[in-house]
Write a protein that holds these residues in place. Sequence first.
Motif, PDB file in Angstrom:
ATOM      1  N   ASP A 114       1.079  -1.336   0.527  1.00 37.31           N
ATOM      2  CA  ASP A 114      -0.186   0.154  -0.052  1.00 37.31           C
ATOM      3  C   ASP A 114       1.047   0.804  -0.198  1.00 37.31           C
ATOM      4  OD1 ASP A 114       0.869   0.639   2.808  1.00 37.31           O
ATOM      5  OD2 ASP A 114      -1.078  -0.530   3.777  1.00 37.31           O
ATOM      6  N   MET A 115      -0.569   2.277  -0.286  1.00 36.61           N
ATOM      7  CA  MET A 115       0.341   3.330  -0.586  1.00 36.61           C
ATOM      8  C   MET A 115       1.701   4.172   0.721  1.00 36.61           C
ATOM      9  SD  MET A 115       1.066   4.890  -3.257  1.00 36.61           S
ATOM     10  CE  MET A 115       1.828   6.357  -3.583  1.00 36.61           C
ATOM     11  N   LYS A 116       1.431   3.466   1.819  1.00 33.36           N
ATOM     12  CA  LYS A 116       1.968   3.738   3.631  1.00 33.36           C
ATOM     13  C   LYS A 116       2.623   3.016   3.272  1.00 33.36           C
ATOM     14  CE  LYS A 116       0.973   3.512   8.111  1.00 33.36           C
ATOM     15  NZ  LYS A 116       1.001   2.597   9.344  1.00 33.36           N
ATOM     16  N   GLY A 117       3.448   1.720   3.213  1.00 35.14           N
ATOM     17  CA  GLY A 117       4.213   0.922   3.326  1.00 35.14           C
ATOM     18  C   GLY A 117       5.324   1.954   2.001  1.00 35.14           C
ATOM     19  N   TYR A 118       5.482   2.584   0.788  1.00 31.30           N
ATOM     20  CA  TYR A 118       6.030   2.862   0.398  1.00 31.30           C
ATOM     21  C   TYR A 118       6.301   4.195   0.500  1.00 31.30           C
ATOM     22  CZ  TYR A 118       5.120   0.169  -4.388  1.00 31.30           C
ATOM     23  OH  TYR A 118       4.986  -0.528  -4.527  1.00 31.30           O
ATOM     24  N   ALA A 119       5.447   4.998   1.322  1.00 26.49           N
ATOM     25  CA  ALA A 119       6.041   6.532   2.406  1.00 26.49           C
ATOM     26  C   ALA A 119       6.933   5.922   2.811  1.00 26.49           C
ATOM     27  CB  ALA A 119       4.786   6.572   3.135  1.00 26.49           C
ATOM     28  N   GLU A 120       6.884   4.780   4.163  1.00 25.75           N
ATOM     29  CA  GLU A 120       8.142   4.242   5.014  1.00 25.75           C
ATOM     30  C   GLU A 120       9.525   3.713   3.433  1.00 25.75           C
ATOM     31  OE1 GLU A 120       5.963   1.741   7.247  1.00 25.75           O
ATOM     32  OE2 GLU A 120       4.644   3.443   8.061  1.00 25.75           O
ATOM     33  N   GLU A 121       9.253   2.983   3.307  1.00 24.52           N
ATOM     34  CA  GLU A 121      10.168   2.733   2.684  1.00 24.52           C
ATOM     35  C   GLU A 121      10.930   2.861   1.673  1.00 24.52           C
ATOM     36  OE1 GLU A 121      11.492  -0.503   3.903  1.00 24.52           O
ATOM     37  OE2 GLU A 121       9.512  -0.202   5.130  1.00 24.52           O
ATOM     38  N   ILE A 122      10.313   3.776   0.418  1.00 23.82           N
ATOM     39  CA  ILE A 122      11.399   4.401  -0.281  1.00 23.82           C
ATOM     40  C   ILE A 122      12.572   5.602   0.576  1.00 23.82           C
ATOM     41  CG2 ILE A 122      11.264   6.500  -2.298  1.00 23.82           C
ATOM     42  CD1 ILE A 122       8.494   4.965  -2.834  1.00 23.82           C
ATOM     43  N   PRO A 123      12.131   6.354   2.069  1.00 30.68           N
ATOM     44  CA  PRO A 123      13.080   6.877   1.781  1.00 30.68           C
ATOM     45  C   PRO A 123      14.274   6.470   2.250  1.00 30.68           C
ATOM     46  CG  PRO A 123      10.961   7.710   2.828  1.00 30.68           C
ATOM     47  CD  PRO A 123      10.968   6.379   1.980  1.00 30.68           C
ATOM     48  N   LYS A 124      14.020   4.976   2.860  1.00 28.45           N
ATOM     49  CA  LYS A 124      15.604   4.156   4.240  1.00 28.45           C
ATOM     50  C   LYS A 124      15.650   3.512   2.163  1.00 28.45           C
ATOM     51  CE  LYS A 124      12.027   2.321   7.095  1.00 28.45           C
ATOM     52  NZ  LYS A 124      11.394   1.009   7.379  1.00 28.45           N
ATOM     53  N   THR A 125      15.680   3.169   1.427  1.00 34.77           N
ATOM     54  CA  THR A 125      15.743   2.968   0.049  1.00 34.77           C
ATOM     55  C   THR A 125      16.945   3.758  -0.032  1.00 34.77           C
ATOM     56  OG1 THR A 125      14.396   1.083   0.241  1.00 34.77           O
ATOM     57  CG2 THR A 125      15.638   1.520  -1.770  1.00 34.77           C
ATOM     58  N   SER A 126      16.916   4.951  -0.534  1.00 34.77           N
ATOM     59  CA  SER A 126      17.253   5.740  -1.077  1.00 34.77           C
ATOM     60  C   SER A 126      18.265   6.241   0.113  1.00 34.77           C
ATOM     61  CB  SER A 126      16.734   7.425  -0.387  1.00 34.77           C
ATOM     62  OG  SER A 126      15.732   7.965   0.235  1.00 34.77           O
ATOM     63  N   LEU A 127      18.476   6.215   1.099  1.00 34.37           N
ATOM     64  CA  LEU A 127      19.330   6.026   2.387  1.00 34.37           C
ATOM     65  C   LEU A 127      20.496   5.698   2.054  1.00 34.37           C
ATOM     66  CD1 LEU A 127      17.945   8.223   5.156  1.00 34.37           C
ATOM     67  CD2 LEU A 127      19.629   8.775   3.898  1.00 34.37           C
ATOM     68  N   GLY A 138       8.042  21.030 -10.532  1.00 40.75           N
ATOM     69  CA  GLY A 138       8.602  21.014  -9.994  1.00 40.75           C
ATOM     70  C   GLY A 138       8.081  20.824  -8.968  1.00 40.75           C
ATOM     71  N   PHE A 139       9.342  20.286  -7.721  1.00 37.19           N
ATOM     72  CA  PHE A 139       8.265  20.554  -6.075  1.00 37.19           C
ATOM     73  C   PHE A 139       9.655  20.710  -5.166  1.00 37.19           C
ATOM     74  CE2 PHE A 139       7.130  18.269  -2.761  1.00 37.19           C
ATOM     75  CZ  PHE A 139       6.344  19.191  -1.715  1.00 37.19           C
ATOM     76  N   LYS A 140       9.297  21.417  -4.299  1.00 33.17           N
ATOM     77  CA  LYS A 140      10.221  21.626  -3.076  1.00 33.17           C
ATOM     78  C   LYS A 140       9.482  21.362  -2.441  1.00 33.17           C
ATOM     79  CE  LYS A 140      13.554  25.418  -1.339  1.00 33.17           C
ATOM     80  NZ  LYS A 140      13.768  26.021  -1.787  1.00 33.17           N
ATOM     81  N   GLY A 141       9.696  21.413  -0.993  1.00 33.33           N
ATOM     82  CA  GLY A 141       9.094  20.453   0.413  1.00 33.33           C
ATOM     83  C   GLY A 141       9.483  18.818   0.318  1.00 33.33           C
ATOM     84  N   HIS A 142       8.372  18.515   1.217  1.00 32.25           N
ATOM     85  CA  HIS A 142       9.155  17.291   2.624  1.00 32.25           C
ATOM     86  C   HIS A 142       8.313  15.849   1.394  1.00 32.25           C
ATOM     87  CE1 HIS A 142       9.086  13.287   4.620  1.00 32.25           C
ATOM     88  NE2 HIS A 142      10.232  14.544   5.861  1.00 32.25           N
ATOM     89  N   SER A 143       9.075  15.306   1.173  1.00 30.12           N
ATOM     90  CA  SER A 143       8.808  14.160   0.076  1.00 30.12           C
ATOM     91  C   SER A 143       7.403  13.510   0.600  1.00 30.12           C
ATOM     92  CB  SER A 143      10.120  12.643   0.153  1.00 30.12           C
ATOM     93  OG  SER A 143       9.732  12.081   1.125  1.00 30.12           O
ATOM     94  N   SER A 144       7.170  12.901   1.542  1.00 23.25           N
ATOM     95  CA  SER A 144       5.835  13.074   1.885  1.00 23.25           C
ATOM     96  C   SER A 144       5.118  13.303   1.651  1.00 23.25           C
ATOM     97  CB  SER A 144       5.547  12.754   3.546  1.00 23.25           C
ATOM     98  OG  SER A 144       5.618  14.258   4.189  1.00 23.25           O
ATOM     99  N   ASP A 145       4.991  14.451   1.146  1.00 19.80           N
ATOM    100  CA  ASP A 145       4.338  15.452   0.488  1.00 19.80           C
ATOM    101  C   ASP A 145       3.723  15.238  -1.142  1.00 19.80           C
ATOM    102  OD1 ASP A 145       3.412  16.938   2.592  1.00 19.80           O
ATOM    103  OD2 ASP A 145       4.918  18.072   2.337  1.00 19.80           O
TER     104      ASP A 145
END
Length: 159
Positions: A29-42, A106-113
């Motif tokens: 689900d989208m919640k899972g992506y919101a948690e996993e994508i930032p971890k994976t990018s790091l 173009g977007f400037k802000g927090h990735s969760s948005d």
Amino acid sequence: MEEVNSLKIKGVIEVSEKKLVGFRVVCDDMKGYAEEIPKTSLLLNRRKDEIKNLIEPVRLYGAFKATETLEEDDGYWVCYEVYDFEDVPAGMVPLRVPAQKCAVLGFKGHSSDIFNVYPHLHRWIDDNGYKRSTDKWTIEVYSKWTSNEDEVDLCDPIY
């Protein structure tokens, strides 16, 4: 160019073929992506020295298809662009994104948005007589990513 808060419509561009190397994230689900994508990018950032033929080691790419037609297209790819695929590191995958026409915001802000920003781009596409190509790769190009703020171009394929 149209600006809305931290959003800027950049118009339509031809995006050249991209050869990307990184990690594929698949969640239920989208919640899972919101948690996993930032971890994976790091994780990818820590391992970027393992990737051969890097083009710009400060530019992170995200890629996904709005409508997955094949199981192997499901998910979200966190990657760096390379000149050519060579000795892809263990656990990473190559992804070739064909050249395509995209509407860019173009977007400037927090990735969760970011998920909440796409409707602005989709409305601009409709208002300007284009149609979305949901079976092609949407690309997110991050020029800055931190825990507090991201700068990203959202490139939605159109025809």
